[in-house]
Design a protein around this motif. Structure first.
Motif, PDB file in Angstrom:
ATOM      1  N   LEU A   1       0.844  -1.206   0.000  1.00  0.00           N
ATOM      2  CA  LEU A   1       0.000   0.000   0.000  1.00  0.00           C
ATOM      3  C   LEU A   1       0.876   1.252   0.000  1.00  0.00           C
ATOM      4  O   LEU A   1       0.563   2.244  -0.657  1.00  0.00           O
ATOM      5  CB  LEU A   1      -0.926  -0.006   1.227  1.00  0.00           C
ATOM      6  CG  LEU A   1      -2.051  -1.050   1.201  1.00  0.00           C
ATOM      7  CD1 LEU A   1      -2.632  -1.263   2.597  1.00  0.00           C
ATOM      8  CD2 LEU A   1      -3.148  -0.637   0.229  1.00  0.00           C
ATOM      9  N   ARG A   2       1.974   1.185   0.741  1.00  0.00           N
ATOM     10  CA  ARG A   2       2.869   2.360   0.809  1.00  0.00           C
ATOM     11  C   ARG A   2       3.568   2.630  -0.515  1.00  0.00           C
ATOM     12  O   ARG A   2       4.046   3.732  -0.756  1.00  0.00           O
ATOM     13  CB  ARG A   2       3.908   2.162   1.931  1.00  0.00           C
ATOM     14  CG  ARG A   2       3.291   2.393   3.300  1.00  0.00           C
ATOM     15  CD  ARG A   2       4.238   2.219   4.453  1.00  0.00           C
ATOM     16  NE  ARG A   2       3.544   2.538   5.697  1.00  0.00           N
ATOM     17  CZ  ARG A   2       3.901   2.136   6.906  1.00  0.00           C
ATOM     18  NH1 ARG A   2       4.972   1.384   7.041  1.00  0.00           N
ATOM     19  NH2 ARG A   2       3.212   2.475   7.966  1.00  0.00           N
ATOM     20  N   GLU A   3       3.605   1.617  -1.357  1.00  0.00           N
ATOM     21  CA  GLU A   3       4.259   1.800  -2.658  1.00  0.00           C
ATOM     22  C   GLU A   3       3.381   2.539  -3.650  1.00  0.00           C
ATOM     23  O   GLU A   3       3.854   3.064  -4.643  1.00  0.00           O
ATOM     24  CB  GLU A   3       4.635   0.434  -3.248  1.00  0.00           C
ATOM     25  CG  GLU A   3       6.025   0.005  -2.843  1.00  0.00           C
ATOM     26  CD  GLU A   3       6.296  -1.443  -3.224  1.00  0.00           C
ATOM     27  OE1 GLU A   3       5.634  -1.951  -4.164  1.00  0.00           O
ATOM     28  OE2 GLU A   3       7.148  -2.065  -2.568  1.00  0.00           O
ATOM     29  N   SER A   4       2.082   2.567  -3.411  1.00  0.00           N
ATOM     30  CA  SER A   4       1.171   3.169  -4.388  1.00  0.00           C
ATOM     31  C   SER A   4       1.126   4.691  -4.237  1.00  0.00           C
ATOM     32  O   SER A   4       0.691   5.209  -3.199  1.00  0.00           O
ATOM     33  CB  SER A   4      -0.237   2.598  -4.201  1.00  0.00           C
ATOM     34  OG  SER A   4      -1.131   3.333  -5.000  1.00  0.00           O
ATOM     35  N   PRO A   5       1.548   5.416  -5.268  1.00  0.00           N
ATOM     36  CA  PRO A   5       1.559   6.888  -5.158  1.00  0.00           C
ATOM     37  C   PRO A   5       0.158   7.490  -5.125  1.00  0.00           C
ATOM     38  O   PRO A   5      -0.018   8.639  -4.708  1.00  0.00           O
ATOM     39  CB  PRO A   5       2.312   7.317  -6.424  1.00  0.00           C
ATOM     40  CG  PRO A   5       2.242   6.164  -7.364  1.00  0.00           C
ATOM     41  CD  PRO A   5       2.035   4.916  -6.558  1.00  0.00           C
ATOM     42  N   ALA A   6      -0.844   6.712  -5.554  1.00  0.00           N
ATOM     43  CA  ALA A   6      -2.219   7.261  -5.580  1.00  0.00           C
ATOM     44  C   ALA A   6      -2.867   7.242  -4.204  1.00  0.00           C
ATOM     45  O   ALA A   6      -3.925   7.839  -3.999  1.00  0.00           O
ATOM     46  CB  ALA A   6      -3.077   6.451  -6.562  1.00  0.00           C
ATOM     47  N   LEU A   7      -2.221   6.544  -3.266  1.00  0.00           N
ATOM     48  CA  LEU A   7      -2.838   6.405  -1.942  1.00  0.00           C
ATOM     49  C   LEU A   7      -2.190   7.335  -0.925  1.00  0.00           C
ATOM     50  O   LEU A   7      -0.966   7.502  -0.912  1.00  0.00           O
ATOM     51  CB  LEU A   7      -2.709   4.955  -1.465  1.00  0.00           C
ATOM     52  CG  LEU A   7      -3.409   3.899  -2.331  1.00  0.00           C
ATOM     53  CD1 LEU A   7      -3.165   2.499  -1.757  1.00  0.00           C
ATOM     54  CD2 LEU A   7      -4.906   4.176  -2.429  1.00  0.00           C
ATOM     55  N   ILE A   8      -3.039   7.904  -0.072  1.00  0.00           N
ATOM     56  CA  ILE A   8      -2.531   8.762   1.005  1.00  0.00           C
ATOM     57  C   ILE A   8      -2.667   8.008   2.320  1.00  0.00           C
ATOM     58  O   ILE A   8      -3.772   7.592   2.702  1.00  0.00           O
ATOM     59  CB  ILE A   8      -3.328  10.072   1.085  1.00  0.00           C
ATOM     60  CG1 ILE A   8      -3.153  10.852  -0.217  1.00  0.00           C
ATOM     61  CG2 ILE A   8      -2.876  10.910   2.278  1.00  0.00           C
ATOM     62  CD1 ILE A   8      -4.044  12.064  -0.310  1.00  0.00           C
ATOM     63  N   GLU A   9      -1.534   7.807   2.978  1.00  0.00           N
ATOM     64  CA  GLU A   9      -1.568   7.091   4.250  1.00  0.00           C
ATOM     65  C   GLU A   9      -1.844   8.063   5.397  1.00  0.00           C
ATOM     66  O   GLU A   9      -1.350   9.191   5.407  1.00  0.00           O
ATOM     67  CB  GLU A   9      -0.224   6.398   4.492  1.00  0.00           C
ATOM     68  CG  GLU A   9      -0.214   5.608   5.794  1.00  0.00           C
ATOM     69  CD  GLU A   9       1.086   4.844   6.009  1.00  0.00           C
ATOM     70  OE1 GLU A   9       1.942   4.825   5.086  1.00  0.00           O
ATOM     71  OE2 GLU A   9       1.240   4.264   7.107  1.00  0.00           O
ATOM     72  N   SER A  10      -2.641   7.597   6.345  1.00  0.00           N
ATOM     73  CA  SER A  10      -2.860   8.424   7.553  1.00  0.00           C
ATOM     74  C   SER A  10      -3.361   7.538   8.683  1.00  0.00           C
ATOM     75  O   SER A  10      -3.682   6.366   8.492  1.00  0.00           O
ATOM     76  CB  SER A  10      -3.883   9.539   7.278  1.00  0.00           C
ATOM     77  OG  SER A  10      -5.186   8.994   7.195  1.00  0.00           O
TER      78      SER A  10
END
Ligand SMILES: Nc1ncnc2c1ncn2[C@@H]1O[C@H](COP(=O)(O)OS(=O)(=O)O)[C@@H](OP(=O)(O)O)[C@H]1O
Ligand SMILES: Nc1ncnc2c1ncn2[C@@H]1O[C@H](COP(=O)(O)OP(=O)(O)O)[C@@H](O)[C@H]1O
Length: 420
Positions: free
Chosen positions: A49-58
């Motif tokens: 999930l952290r590899e996907s640039p389209a996703l914002i982690e929070s």
């Protein structure tokens, strides 16, 4: 259930933490929490999930200010040892199309023994699916309009859960979302097991247009927070005294002095009240009672809005002034800033007021042309213990203003510590 971020404090409204900030805002409180934290951080799903640039982690719950978080079901009440062990991690697509959340649930959220309560899973789905839809909804807010859940398998306690959601349709203020909760494989080769599926409809409320994306639903702003934001205390100064004693003159001068100091103040007197709000009232005892009651209510609202209300009315009856005082005192809940009520007795002998008689009213009253005139044919009950007494026949207008300002400064109602 309402689903929306909440930012109730002044600081949080002005600068809520962003998604990146939230990732460093939680410190595990014990070894168990640290273990759960480490497990999620090192899991292959997290890495992908952290590899996907389209996703914002929070960690979305960390955006809720601490003072409010403890009252928040999923950010506070359900978080802790044995419950949702650590604040969940989430990955949200910027375009609102998808959402993934990883959390750990402990042993104390059970319905049947050892099995997580279905109601808890419903809460998790409701909130997770809502968070998925926020980016596509006006003002990034959604309230749950519909939620359908199918339970597929028992959710065993003390395990990691993954929530996945997708927004499938958006129309104006409405967003339809589907999703599910599945297990997080803990060993290589294990496959996720779907525990519950859900579909939901979220609607951005019309009222949300009044706020912006960061200012949404919260119980209320405390008076202390409002005072801090406005940079001043709200309170009422209540001038009482005979006609021509000098109430309006001193109140006007004090209003100007406060405004020059940068303190918002507003005067209520016969000119702006008796010709408007109270134009239906005369000078009988009953009408004066009602006159003062309404003015006291208005002054209280001004004071509550962190403004200095300057009320200048004869207010001849002690009981009426007590009503005004009580309204302020009763609106001062423990733990919040109070609404100070400062009674200023504008004292002058009747003979002196009569000598001034700027409007010629005493003369008319003596001649019987005005009935029920205060001091002549109607009573004036002098205050027994006013906060301040000013003798306007002995002090100049300036000296009266200084006396009141000194009183306010000594009590930190104005000056440097005014909003603390
Ligand atoms: N009968 C009678 N008695 C007293 N005053 C009278 C009366 N009739 C008219 N006026 C004018 O109204 C002003 C007082 O209004 P207030 O609202 O301050 O009165 S009260 O507090 O309800 O008693 C008061 O204004 P001030 O002189 O500024 O006090 C008078 O100008
Ligand atoms: N020290 C003083 N403070 C206030 N008013 C004074 C003072 N000395 C003289 N006056 C005069 O007394 C009158 C008071 O009238 P006003 O302020 O309208 O009284 P009230 O609002 O109590 O009826 C004004 O003409 C004002 O100039």
């Amino acid at each position: 259930m309402a689903a929306a971020p909440a930012y109730p404090t002044a600081a949080a409204i002005l600068s809520p933490p962003n998604s990146a900030d939230t990732l460093s805002m939680f410190t595990p409180h014990d070894d168990d929490a640290q273990t759960k934290e480490d497990f999620i951080n090192s899991h292959p799903l997290t890495a992908s999930l952290r590899e996907s640039p389209a996703l914002i982690e929070s960690r979305p719950h960390m955006k809720i200010p601490p003072s409010w978080r403890k009252h928040n079901l999923t950010g506070g009440t359900l978080v802790g040892p044995g419950k949702v062990t650590i604040p969940p991690f989430s990955w949200s697509a910027q375009d609102g199309s998808s959402y993934v959340q990883i959390s750990h649930v402990g042993t104390d959220l059970c319905g049947h023994m050892g099995i997580i309560h279905g109601g808890f899973l419903a809460t998790m789905l409701d909130e997770g699916l809502a968070r998925c839809s926020f980016p596509v909804l006006p003002f990034n807010v959604g309230m749950t309009a519909k939620l359908d859940i199918n339970y597929k398998a028992p959710a065993i306690a003390d395990q990691y859960l993954v929530l996945r959601a997708k927004t499938i349709k958006v129309e104006g203020r409405k967003a339809w979302v589907e999703g599910h909760i599945e297990t997080l494989p803990t060993e290589e080769g294990q496959q996720p097991v779907i525990l519950a599926t859900a579909t939901a409809l979220y609607v951005s409320p019309k009222q949300a247009a009044l706020g912006n994306s960061n200012i949404t639903w919260h119980p209320s702003l405390s008076r202390h927070e409002r005072n801090q934001l406005r940079g001043q205390r709200g309170f009422t100064i209540w001038f009482t005294g005979l006609s021509a004693s000098g109430k309006s003159t001193v109140a006007t001068a004090l209003e100007q002095h406060l405004l020059h100091l940068g303190v918002a103040a507003y005067r209520l007197d016969g000119d702006n009240v008796r010709f408007g709000l109270n134009k239906d009232l005369g000078f009988s005892e009953k009408d004066r009672n009602e006159n003062i009651r309404r003015i006291a209510e208005v002054a209280k609202l001004f004071a509550d809005s962190s403004t200095v209300a300057l009320a200048s009315f004869i207010s001849p009856y002690r009981a009426d002034r007590q009503v005004a005082r009580d309204l302020h005192t009763n609106a001062s809940p423990a733990g919040d800033d109070g609404l100070p009520f400062i009674e200023v007795f504008v004292d002058i002998p009747l003979s002196e007021a009569e000598k001034r008689d700027p409007k010629g009213l005493y003369k008319k009253a003596r001649a019987g042309e005005i009935k029920d005139f205060t001091g002549i044919s109607a009573p004036y009950e002098a205050p027994e213990s006013p906060e301040i007494t000013i003798r306007t026949d002995k002090l100049s207008v300036e000296e009266c203003v200084i006396k009141i300002a000194d009183y306010l400064r000594e009590r930190d109602l104005i000056g440097e510590n005014k909003a603390n």
